[in-house]
Design an enzyme around this catalytic site. Structure first.
Site, PDB file in Angstrom:
ATOM      1  N   GLN A   1     -27.823  46.549  61.487  1.00  0.00           N
ATOM      2  CA  GLN A   1     -27.283  47.893  61.647  1.00  0.00           C
ATOM      3  C   GLN A   1     -25.755  47.851  61.619  1.00  0.00           C
ATOM      4  O   GLN A   1     -25.130  47.089  62.348  1.00  0.00           O
ATOM      5  CB  GLN A   1     -27.797  48.509  62.968  1.00  0.00           C
ATOM      6  CG  GLN A   1     -27.430  49.965  63.163  1.00  0.00           C
ATOM      7  CD  GLN A   1     -28.048  50.898  62.121  1.00  0.00           C
ATOM      8  OE1 GLN A   1     -29.142  50.670  61.629  1.00  0.00           O
ATOM      9  NE2 GLN A   1     -27.335  51.952  61.771  1.00  0.00           N
ATOM     10  N   ASP A  21     -31.758  47.017  52.821  1.00  0.00           N
ATOM     11  CA  ASP A  21     -30.724  48.045  52.706  1.00  0.00           C
ATOM     12  C   ASP A  21     -30.110  48.125  51.299  1.00  0.00           C
ATOM     13  O   ASP A  21     -29.404  49.062  50.981  1.00  0.00           O
ATOM     14  CB  ASP A  21     -29.574  47.739  53.679  1.00  0.00           C
ATOM     15  CG  ASP A  21     -29.733  48.419  55.028  1.00  0.00           C
ATOM     16  OD1 ASP A  21     -30.161  49.577  55.067  1.00  0.00           O
ATOM     17  OD2 ASP A  21     -29.402  47.775  56.041  1.00  0.00           O
ATOM     18  N   LYS A  59     -35.936  53.873  62.983  1.00  0.00           N
ATOM     19  CA  LYS A  59     -36.464  52.930  61.983  1.00  0.00           C
ATOM     20  C   LYS A  59     -37.688  52.199  62.528  1.00  0.00           C
ATOM     21  O   LYS A  59     -38.671  51.992  61.812  1.00  0.00           O
ATOM     22  CB  LYS A  59     -35.364  51.938  61.574  1.00  0.00           C
ATOM     23  CG  LYS A  59     -34.252  52.600  60.763  1.00  0.00           C
ATOM     24  CD  LYS A  59     -33.036  51.701  60.561  1.00  0.00           C
ATOM     25  CE  LYS A  59     -31.892  52.492  59.932  1.00  0.00           C
ATOM     26  NZ  LYS A  59     -30.658  51.711  59.740  1.00  0.00           N
TER      27      LYS A  59
HETATM   28  N1  GUN Z   1     -25.184  52.353  59.268  1.00  0.00           N
HETATM   29  C1  GUN Z   1     -25.131  53.595  58.744  1.00  0.00           C
HETATM   30  N2  GUN Z   1     -26.032  53.722  57.763  1.00  0.00           N
HETATM   31  C2  GUN Z   1     -26.668  52.545  57.681  1.00  0.00           C
HETATM   32  C3  GUN Z   1     -27.728  52.077  56.841  1.00  0.00           C
HETATM   33  O1  GUN Z   1     -28.252  52.764  55.960  1.00  0.00           O
HETATM   34  N3  GUN Z   1     -28.122  50.795  57.060  1.00  0.00           N
HETATM   35  C4  GUN Z   1     -27.545  50.014  58.011  1.00  0.00           C
HETATM   36  N4  GUN Z   1     -27.992  48.761  58.124  1.00  0.00           N
HETATM   37  N5  GUN Z   1     -26.561  50.422  58.784  1.00  0.00           N
HETATM   38  C5  GUN Z   1     -26.153  51.683  58.610  1.00  0.00           C
END
Ligand code: GUN
Length: 285
Positions: free
Chosen positions: A97, A120, A53
């Site tokens: 996350q 998100d 990211k």
């Molecule tokens: N953990 C697994 N997929 C995601 C996601 O799309 N966003 C976040 N913040 N955590 C995750």
């Protein structure tokens, strides 16, 4: 192999190139776009995702602020950080996350994020807006799947879409997005009876359960489109999806690979939400 492989890496690159132009135009107006990424503990998979990211941000010109917190971080400390970031105008998007460690209540953490900074699309307000057909942001993985289908001219309207998995991150919002595209949607999960029969009735099968190679040819109608969201490690330590690619690709008309399928699209949609959040917070929408 007869199926067309839907290339998420290629499409994500195109989406990111378009975003880069937008971010540059914003910078010329004196507006910077920023994403805060919070990771608690040192789970190796989460670390890989967070690094990806950050790289995407750098590629597009979005400033990323990483907060790598120790595993011992309390819920209160995490909530305090979120409060600080909510009030920091250089931060347009906030991402925590997941999964978080057991001593931290994920729901409370997600609810603490300012919905306008919820890159998100996990906050209940944003989930609610999605549910009533008025989304401010789109959930990243489900939106990435839809973009991948549409960019490959795969019709969704009127089709039977079967979503396997009912997580808040993928399964549930995926079903809502496909419904918004006028598909007929069925959700299957671990307690579903006759799951293979239901999957075999799908024109488009989206699988997000995290069970290595669960979907075998008897789950797939010949000519169906198969989207594999799952990522797990096989016995040999290699990354594998929820779909047995070698066999299912023989009967599907189109299929995604793990890796290079849905993953890059998820991240491209995160970047899209961050840019949208920047526009929103600068009254440009
Ligand atoms: N953990 C697994 N997929 C995601 C996601 O799309 N966003 C976040 N913040 N955590 C995750």
């Amino acid at each position: 192999m007869s199926a067309k492989v839907l290339n998420g890496t290629e499409l994500a690159a195109k989406v990111k190139a378009e975003l880069k132009v937008k971010v540059e135009a914003l910078r010329e107006k004196g507006i910077n776009s920023g994403l805060a990424v919070i990771i608690v503990g040192d789970d190796p998979a989460s670390r890989v995702y967070v690094n990806h990211k950050k790289n995407d941000c750098a590629e597009i010109g979005i400033k990323s602020f990483e907060y790598a917190l120790p595993a011992s971080t309390s819920e209160e400390e995490l909530l305090e950080l979120i409060d600080t970031l909510n009030n920091d105008s250089s931060v347009n998007g906030i991402l925590v996350q997941l999964p978080l460690r057991k001593h931290i209540n994920e729901d409370r953490v997600i609810a603490a994020i300012n919905p306008e900074k919820d890159a998100d699309c996990f906050h209940p307000v944003n989930v609610g807006n999605l549910m009533i057909g008025k989304p401010q942001f789109l959930p990243c993985t489900p939106a990435g799947v839809v973009e991948l289908l549409e960019a490959n001219n795969i019709q969704i309207e009127g089709k039977h879409c079967v979503v396997v998995g009912r997580s808040n991150i993928v399964g549930k919002p995926q079903a809502i997005l496909l419904l918004a595209k006028n598909a007929t949607v069925t959700i299957c999960h671990s307690k579903t009876a006759n799951i293979a029969d239901i999957c075999r009735s799908a024109d488009i099968l989206v699988v997000a359960i995290g069970k290595a190679e669960f979907i075998k040819p008897e789950y797939v109608k010949p000519g169906a489109v198969v989207i594999d969201v799952g990522v797990s490690r096989g016995a040999d330590g290699k990354l594998v999806g929820d779909v047995q690619f070698s066999t299912v690709s023989e009967i599907a008309s189109a299929i995604t690979k793990v890796t290079g399928g849905v993953g890059p699209m998820t991240r491209a949609m995160l970047m899209k939400n961050t840019v949208k959040a920047t526009l929103l917070q600068n009254n440009l929408l």
